[in-house]
Scaffold this motif. Structure first.
Motif, PDB file in Angstrom:
ATOM      1  N   SER A 114       1.225  -9.699   0.886  1.00 42.95           N
ATOM      2  CA  SER A 114       2.537 -10.320   0.687  1.00 42.95           C
ATOM      3  C   SER A 114       2.978 -10.123  -0.748  1.00 42.95           C
ATOM      4  CB  SER A 114       2.474 -11.802   1.035  1.00 42.95           C
ATOM      5  OG  SER A 114       1.737 -12.485   0.056  1.00 42.95           O
TER       6      SER A 114
ATOM      7  N   TRP B 253       4.942  -2.527  14.640  1.00 43.07           N
ATOM      8  CA  TRP B 253       4.606  -3.644  13.744  1.00 43.07           C
ATOM      9  C   TRP B 253       3.123  -3.635  13.383  1.00 43.07           C
ATOM     10  CZ3 TRP B 253       1.636  -8.178  14.660  1.00 43.07           C
ATOM     11  CH2 TRP B 253       1.703  -9.101  13.640  1.00 43.07           C
ATOM     12  N   LEU B 254       2.274  -3.362  14.366  1.00 44.34           N
ATOM     13  CA  LEU B 254       0.834  -3.334  14.090  1.00 44.34           C
ATOM     14  C   LEU B 254       0.463  -2.188  13.151  1.00 44.34           C
ATOM     15  CD1 LEU B 254      -0.670  -4.190  17.576  1.00 44.34           C
ATOM     16  CD2 LEU B 254      -0.742  -5.592  15.518  1.00 44.34           C
TER      17      LEU B 254
ATOM     18  N   GLY C 238       3.047  -3.022   9.741  1.00 50.95           N
ATOM     19  CA  GLY C 238       3.277  -4.367   9.234  1.00 50.95           C
ATOM     20  C   GLY C 238       2.024  -5.158   8.916  1.00 50.95           C
ATOM     21  N   VAL C 239       1.010  -5.000   9.728  1.00 53.25           N
ATOM     22  CA  VAL C 239      -0.213  -5.783   9.554  1.00 53.25           C
ATOM     23  C   VAL C 239      -1.051  -5.168   8.440  1.00 53.25           C
ATOM     24  CG1 VAL C 239      -2.370  -6.490  10.679  1.00 53.25           C
ATOM     25  CG2 VAL C 239      -0.230  -6.530  11.936  1.00 53.25           C
ATOM     26  N   GLY C 240      -1.614  -6.002   7.647  1.00 55.23           N
ATOM     27  CA  GLY C 240      -2.497  -5.534   6.597  1.00 55.23           C
ATOM     28  C   GLY C 240      -1.844  -5.349   5.248  1.00 55.23           C
ATOM     29  N   LYS C 241      -0.532  -5.458   5.170  1.00 54.91           N
ATOM     30  CA  LYS C 241       0.123  -5.349   3.867  1.00 54.91           C
ATOM     31  C   LYS C 241       0.015  -6.678   3.138  1.00 54.91           C
ATOM     32  CE  LYS C 241       3.421  -1.735   4.818  1.00 54.91           C
ATOM     33  NZ  LYS C 241       4.801  -1.315   4.713  1.00 54.91           N
TER      34      LYS C 241
END
Length: 66
Positions: A64, A55-56, A59-62
């Motif tokens: 929305s 996830w890190l 997932g992080v930084g995309k």
């Protein structure tokens, strides 16, 4: 193939390559992972750490889509 698929294929190839190299360099870690795969019932926290890592990484930084 579109460029997005090419990048995904290259990323997957690099990930597999790095995993193999690390397994060769650190055989004790490979033994631990094999044990964890057999005893996943007792090492449920390993599954959570892997999921958190995935996830890190992806997932992080995309941004929305809203």
């Amino acid at each position: 193939m579109n460029p997005r698929r090419i990048v995904a294929l290259i990323s997957l190839t690099i990930l597999v390559g790095v995993t193999v190299v690390l397994a060769v360099i650190f055989p004790a870690v490979l033994a631990f992972v094999e044990l964890a795969a057999r005893e996943i019932r007792y090492l449920w926290w390993l599954v959570l750490l892997v999921a958190l890592g995935i996830w890190l990484i992806w997932g992080v930084g995309k941004k929305s889509r809203n």
